[in-house]
Design a protein around this motif. Structure first.
Motif, short mmCIF file in Angstrom:
data_model
loop_
_atom_site.label_atom_id
_atom_site.label_comp_id
_atom_site.label_asym_id
_atom_site.label_seq_id
_atom_site.Cartn_x
_atom_site.Cartn_y
_atom_site.Cartn_z
N GLU B 80 41.16 42.41 45.04
CA GLU B 80 41.79 41.96 46.28
C GLU B 80 43.18 42.53 46.46
O GLU B 80 43.58 42.88 47.57
CB GLU B 80 41.86 40.43 46.32
CG GLU B 80 40.51 39.74 46.32
CD GLU B 80 39.78 39.85 47.65
OE1 GLU B 80 40.37 40.38 48.61
OE2 GLU B 80 38.61 39.43 47.71
N ALA B 81 43.90 42.63 45.37
CA ALA B 81 45.28 43.07 45.47
C ALA B 81 45.39 44.57 45.78
O ALA B 81 46.46 45.05 46.10
CB ALA B 81 46.05 42.74 44.20
N ASN B 83 42.71 46.15 47.65
CA ASN B 83 41.68 46.47 48.62
C ASN B 83 40.81 47.60 48.10
O ASN B 83 40.64 48.62 48.76
CB ASN B 83 42.29 46.84 49.97
CG ASN B 83 43.00 45.68 50.60
OD1 ASN B 83 42.51 44.56 50.59
ND2 ASN B 83 44.18 45.93 51.14
N GLU B 98 37.33 38.14 35.62
CA GLU B 98 38.76 38.27 35.43
C GLU B 98 39.03 39.74 35.17
O GLU B 98 38.46 40.32 34.26
CB GLU B 98 39.18 37.41 34.24
CG GLU B 98 40.67 37.33 34.05
CD GLU B 98 41.03 36.36 32.92
OE1 GLU B 98 40.11 35.82 32.26
OE2 GLU B 98 42.22 36.15 32.70
N PHE B 100 41.45 43.14 34.46
CA PHE B 100 42.68 43.67 33.88
C PHE B 100 42.82 45.11 34.33
O PHE B 100 42.03 45.96 33.91
CB PHE B 100 42.65 43.59 32.36
CG PHE B 100 42.61 42.17 31.86
CD1 PHE B 100 41.43 41.47 31.82
CD2 PHE B 100 43.78 41.54 31.45
CE1 PHE B 100 41.39 40.16 31.36
CE2 PHE B 100 43.75 40.23 30.99
CZ PHE B 100 42.56 39.54 30.95
N ILE B 101 43.79 45.36 35.18
CA ILE B 101 43.92 46.68 35.77
C ILE B 101 45.16 47.37 35.22
O ILE B 101 46.28 46.85 35.34
CB ILE B 101 44.04 46.58 37.30
CG1 ILE B 101 42.79 45.92 37.88
CG2 ILE B 101 44.21 47.96 37.91
CD1 ILE B 101 43.03 44.58 38.50
N CYS B 102 44.96 48.52 34.63
CA CYS B 102 46.09 49.26 34.06
C CYS B 102 46.79 50.03 35.16
O CYS B 102 46.18 50.84 35.86
CB CYS B 102 45.61 50.21 32.97
SG CYS B 102 46.96 51.19 32.28
N VAL B 130 39.91 34.23 42.23
CA VAL B 130 40.32 35.62 42.15
C VAL B 130 41.36 35.71 41.06
O VAL B 130 42.39 35.04 41.13
CB VAL B 130 40.95 36.08 43.49
CG1 VAL B 130 41.56 37.46 43.36
CG2 VAL B 130 39.91 36.04 44.60
N VAL B 131 41.06 36.46 40.02
CA VAL B 131 42.01 36.59 38.91
C VAL B 131 42.17 38.06 38.58
O VAL B 131 41.22 38.71 38.12
CB VAL B 131 41.53 35.82 37.67
CG1 VAL B 131 42.57 35.90 36.57
CG2 VAL B 131 41.22 34.37 38.01
N GLU B 132 43.34 38.56 38.83
CA GLU B 132 43.60 39.99 38.62
C GLU B 132 44.92 40.16 37.89
O GLU B 132 45.95 39.72 38.38
CB GLU B 132 43.65 40.70 39.98
CG GLU B 132 42.33 40.60 40.73
CD GLU B 132 42.41 41.01 42.19
OE1 GLU B 132 43.50 41.44 42.64
OE2 GLU B 132 41.39 40.91 42.89
N HIS B 133 44.84 40.79 36.74
CA HIS B 133 46.05 41.03 35.97
C HIS B 133 46.42 42.51 36.03
O HIS B 133 45.56 43.36 35.78
CB HIS B 133 45.85 40.65 34.51
CG HIS B 133 45.42 39.23 34.31
ND1 HIS B 133 46.26 38.17 34.52
CD2 HIS B 133 44.24 38.70 33.95
CE1 HIS B 133 45.61 37.04 34.27
NE2 HIS B 133 44.38 37.33 33.94
N PHE B 134 47.67 42.77 36.33
CA PHE B 134 48.14 44.15 36.36
C PHE B 134 49.10 44.37 35.20
O PHE B 134 49.90 43.48 34.89
CB PHE B 134 48.82 44.45 37.69
CG PHE B 134 47.86 44.38 38.83
CD1 PHE B 134 47.20 45.51 39.27
CD2 PHE B 134 47.56 43.16 39.43
CE1 PHE B 134 46.27 45.45 40.30
CE2 PHE B 134 46.63 43.08 40.46
CZ PHE B 134 45.99 44.23 40.88
#
Lengths: 142, 142
Positions: B80-81, B83, B98, B100-102, B130-134
């Motif tokens: 989502e963050a 698109n 969940e 995890f985006i590098c 929605v769980v997104e870790h950068f």
DNA sequence: TTCTCGGGTGTAATATTATAACGTCGCAGT
DNA sequence: ACTGCGACGTTATAATATTACACCCGAGAA
């Protein structure tokens, strides 16, 4: 949820800007007010509509710049899954928040404190987390 | 990360569609392949570009419809963050993941299992999270 | 066979969200 | 005064997504 002539949110914002040497200009203040006065997440272009009673002023960059500023200070959060913005309900500057968005009434509740991961992959270092829960709030469950 | 002539992801998709009585049409299959072949999250309009070697075909609705279908089956997740879209790395249909985006290499890792909330507001019932870790993955930390 | 109904797709148009690029203004420090 | 910088105005455009409607084709009913 928001009817004082000078809301706590505004006062907190003044204070924070003071501390940080940032300027809470009229536009920024107005956007912050509008976001806080709304019942739920607000779209940037809705803010835009509200901001321009007279023609000519208030183009997209105006509102996006104000939002960026407020996001930077943690006074406003972006709901990524909705492309919308909510006022931070805490009176301090906060890092990322965990958001609970009611799909029925649109209300948003915020929690803080590491909601994080049961298991983080090997060496992964988290810098920023987006955590948004959609569902039904206590009030909306008959 | 993706080089078989018929990838496991594709096979899993076939199987799942079979079970559900859904049709994995050529377009849907192609989009699924493209999403999986990518190194990281893919934008809808990038898919669109890739899909139309010849002029005329592949307009936005084509790719959005395929993505919607695949999202529904849990074969693809939306970041989502950003698109953007990533292939689900699990071979089963899964609910929300969940992520995890590098931020350095763009790679995405997925975890499952309730990552949820330290504290859920009073009566709130979560339907979708929605769980997104950068941050930075193990490889990208020198 | 023919009919019809529904899902998937093609297509055009448009809506929505966001940013780039550049100019102006006013003010703080020189 | 001059300079530099930050905020804002303005125009244009980019990027993301949806609506609406037409067409085709295949499954099942008549």
């Amino acid at each position: 949820m928001s009817r004082e002539t000078t809301s706590p949110a505004l006062q907190a914002a003044e204070k924070l800007c003071d501390e940080r040497g940032e300027r809470l200009t009229p536009i920024r203040r107005r956007v912050l007010e509008l976001v806080h006065e709304a019942d739920g997440p607000v779209k940037a272009y809705d803010l835009l509509e509200t901001l321009k009673p007279g023609p000519g002023s208030a183009k997209p960059p105006t509102v996006y710049r104000a939002l960026e500023f407020l996001l930077g200070l943690g006074l406003v959060h972006k709901v990524e899954a909705l492309n919308a913005y909510v006022g931070c309900s805490h009176s301090h500057s906060c890092g990322g928040a965990e958001l609970f968005i009611c799909s029925d009434c649109g209300s948003v509740q915020e929690c803080h404190g590491a909601p994080v991961s049961t298991q983080t992959p090997d060496g992964f270092i988290i810098e920023r987390s987006v955590v948004e829960h959609f569902g039904h709030c206590g009030n909306c469950r008959t």
